[in-house]
Design a protein around this motif. Structure first.
Motif, short mmCIF file in Angstrom:
data_model
loop_
_atom_site.label_atom_id
_atom_site.label_comp_id
_atom_site.label_asym_id
_atom_site.label_seq_id
_atom_site.Cartn_x
_atom_site.Cartn_y
_atom_site.Cartn_z
N TYR A 169 0.83 -1.20 0.00
CA TYR A 169 0.00 0.00 0.00
C TYR A 169 0.86 1.26 0.00
O TYR A 169 0.57 2.23 -0.70
N ASN B 106 0.27 3.04 -3.46
CA ASN B 106 -0.85 3.96 -3.38
C ASN B 106 -0.47 5.35 -2.88
O ASN B 106 -1.33 6.20 -2.75
N ARG C 92 -5.18 2.62 8.68
CA ARG C 92 -4.36 1.56 8.08
C ARG C 92 -3.01 1.53 8.80
O ARG C 92 -2.00 2.02 8.30
#
Length: 304
Positions: free
Chosen positions: A89, A93, A267
């Motif tokens: 991630y 991202n 997260r």
């Protein structure tokens, strides 16, 4: 008839030195046989080192946990498996690779400039005598006592006049040379014997050639120390990038990671993975220069 009485004979062991007792055949005291193979201080330092390493160990373990494991109460102490979702991630991202490259550019440039300019300034203060040299050295060292909060606004105005705000140049220029680098290298140069430089002067070498051919190769411990400390300071800096940088494409790793934490606070696996990638270069840099770092600290501050 008088009888003659012979004197009783002494035992042979009374006239000979005492033999080593059992268990001390080597002649050493018996108490030395149980001596520890390491210093007794290690019994205290080892638990302390483990205590200081607990946050780093927890950071690494959390980075390979799933979000469910991190958010569980009570928290899991050991991951059920290797989960790399947080690392994927972060790299995929976010602008993490760009921030990493920005921090690397700023830190490497600051390290190289401090080694070159710090060596020139330190050698001038150590070997050259000119009018006002001691006063200038004292004023330079006095700037180390000024907190950053008092200089950040003047520095911002100077960078704005130069047109460097919101660019990497605003992070590089104030870090090109630091008083600490000049002072540490000066102290190390003072510990080197002058005879080596005088022999080079007799052979026709200039001061710059003596510095780069004779002095600097002998100053690797001090240079390594300056490089490591400059890299640590620049890499971990957050306050100045927060003031001088506005666009996210120019963020450094620390500034970008702070913003990343604010946007994606749920997260936690990604946050932990980002912190691991941030700490890793600093840890590797320190481990690579650990011996020379200690050698420089013990030898550069002894002579004034």
């Amino acid at each position: 008839m008088t009888a003659t009485h012979s004197a009783p004979s002494l035992p042979s062991s009374a006239s000979s030195p005492a033999a080593p007792s059992a268990g001390t055949a080597d002649g050493l005291p018996g108490r030395r046989r149980g001596r520890l193979p390491f210093s007794a201080w290690h019994l205290l330092l080892a638990p302390l080192c483990l205590l200081f390493a607990v946050p780093l160990i927890w950071l690494v373990l959390s980075s390979v946990m799933s979000d469910a494991e991190i958010n569980r109460f009570p928290p899991a102490l050991w991951p059920s498996g290797i989960h790399l979702d947080g690392y994927r991630y972060v790299v995929g991202n976010a602008m993490f690779p760009r921030w990493f490259a920005n921090s690397l550019i700023v830190s490497v440039t600051a390290v190289v400039s401090n080694l070159v300019l710090g060596a020139l300034g330190g050698y001038a203060f150590a070997r050259m005598r000119f009018a006002g040299s001691k006063l200038l050295l004292g004023m330079m060292l006095a700037t180390m006592a000024i907190p950053f909060q008092l200089t950040m606004i003047p520095t911002f105005l100077v960078m704005k006049r130069m047109g460097l705000i919101d660019t990497l140049g605003a992070l590089i220029v104030p870090s090109l040379v630091t008083p600490f680098a000049v002072f540490l290298l000066r102290q190390f140069f003072l510990s080197l014997p002058r005879e080596l430089e005088e022999a080079a002067w007799l052979d026709g070498c200039s001061r710059l050639r003596v510095l780069f051919r004779i002095v600097l190769p002998l100053s690797r411990p001090a240079l390594s120390t300056v490089a490591v400390l400059t890299f640590l300071t620049t890499w971990n800096d957050l306050s100045w990038p927060l003031i001088a940088i506005n666009h996210d494409t120019q963020y450094t790793l620390q500034l970008g990671l702070t913003t990343f934490q604010g946007q994606h606070h749920t997260r936690w696996s990604a946050v932990m993975a980002g912190n691991v990638l941030t700490v890793l270069p600093v840890l590797l840099a320190f481990l690579a220069a650990q011996k020379t770092f200690i050698q420089s600290i013990t030898s550069s501050g002894l002579k004034g």
